[in-house]
Design an enzyme around this catalytic site. Sequence first.
Site, PDB file in Angstrom:
ATOM      1  N   SER A   1       0.843  -1.193   0.000  1.00 41.94           N
ATOM      2  CA  SER A   1       0.000   0.000   0.000  1.00 41.94           C
ATOM      3  C   SER A   1       0.883   1.249   0.000  1.00 41.94           C
ATOM      4  O   SER A   1       2.103   1.182   0.194  1.00 41.94           O
ATOM      5  CB  SER A   1      -0.942  -0.007   1.201  1.00 41.94           C
TER       6      SER A   1
ATOM      7  N   PRO B   1       1.921   3.756   1.839  1.00 39.46           N
ATOM      8  CA  PRO B   1       2.979   4.201   2.758  1.00 39.46           C
ATOM      9  C   PRO B   1       4.172   3.258   2.877  1.00 39.46           C
ATOM     10  O   PRO B   1       5.153   3.619   3.529  1.00 39.46           O
ATOM     11  CB  PRO B   1       2.244   4.258   4.118  1.00 39.46           C
ATOM     12  N   LYS B   2       4.121   2.063   2.285  1.00 38.95           N
ATOM     13  CA  LYS B   2       5.155   1.068   2.548  1.00 38.95           C
ATOM     14  C   LYS B   2       6.475   1.436   1.850  1.00 38.95           C
ATOM     15  O   LYS B   2       6.521   2.297   0.978  1.00 38.95           O
ATOM     16  CB  LYS B   2       4.682  -0.305   2.109  1.00 38.95           C
ATOM     17  N   ILE B   3       7.539   0.726   2.208  1.00 41.07           N
ATOM     18  CA  ILE B   3       8.871   1.052   1.684  1.00 41.07           C
ATOM     19  C   ILE B   3       8.928   0.913   0.169  1.00 41.07           C
ATOM     20  O   ILE B   3       9.626   1.652  -0.509  1.00 41.07           O
ATOM     21  CB  ILE B   3       9.965   0.210   2.376  1.00 41.07           C
TER      22      ILE B   3
END
Length: 370
Positions: free
Chosen positions: A190, A192-194
């Site tokens: 999603s 916000p992930k790295i």
Amino acid sequence: MSDTDFIPQMRPLFGADERAELLSYLDEDGFFTEFKRTEAFEAEIARYTGARHCVVVNNGTVSLTLAAVALGIGPGDEVICPDYTMIATPNSVQMLGARPVFVDVEPDTLVMDVALAERAITPRTKAIMLVSANGRAPRAGIAAFEALSQRTGIPLIEDAAQSLGSWYDDGRTERRHVGRAGRIGSFSFSAPKIISTGQGGALITDDDALAARLRKLKDFGRSGGGNDVHDSIGWNFKFTELQACVGLAQMRQLPDRVVRKKAIWRRYAEGLAGVSGYRLFDHDLSLCTPWFIDGVAERRDELAAHLKARGIGTRTMYPPIHRQKAYDLPGDHPVAERIGRDGLWLPSMIQLTDAQIDRICGEIAAFYAA
């Protein structure tokens, strides 16, 4: 974005690499539904994590649900979950008619307390869903959860949504990536992930039979690709080639992103040293890649308002799930409850400059000095 602009708590980073991958695929006149690019993306995740198999799906909640289905979890079963986590963790099994059973987390890692997990086991317990909060391993070591699983026969599912780029140090010759200790590990892509594909999830496993079952479950239970013969129940949780194009570009950037995420945390740690009102959660940066910059703040809501007024975004950390209206359950989970009161995520995006971090730390110090 200049160092004086508003600093959001998080935003994804997409650029020229992703554009080039997408345009290259569009020139092929493909069908967009998952095919060769998706296979390549799965292979990259498997290679990076060291897993034998990777199966990608449309989001990280569905990935957890499919993991539970593949392990035979259904209505009336219980799954032990941490009370501190994103609500997708328990929702993923609630969707099946199973019941999440909440236990508290360790105060220094925010990972499930293994002793409390063992006490929560009943004859109805069919899985333990371990969340590696912000890439951290349990203080007792992952071996404690593996031993509990082996001793009780209760499978371990790893919700490693926040943990791509983080590893276990468990005394083996080679490190294991977080997500590989359980029967199945789950990741999220999603925003916000790295790395991000907008939405998306991945399941990793070393079990050939489980991998085959997961592939059927995400594709209507088909007996083979492209036919309409179904030898089991399944659903449509497939990926797309467009997401895979973005994912492939992001995976190429992952090693550099891991380095930068760790540097961001170090800069915050240096800048907040001596500030008594805000305490960062610690990380072993030789193993853990922080997803967000997390900590507990005195007068948290006042600090968040102060930072917002000065052009700095923050986000309150997850409230205890058992107290949310969606669940509203009795229970005493003091660590999760404290995080719900005091936990605050600081700006954590990969684009942060050192100057912006210094500005954020300066404003936090000024708030507590006033």
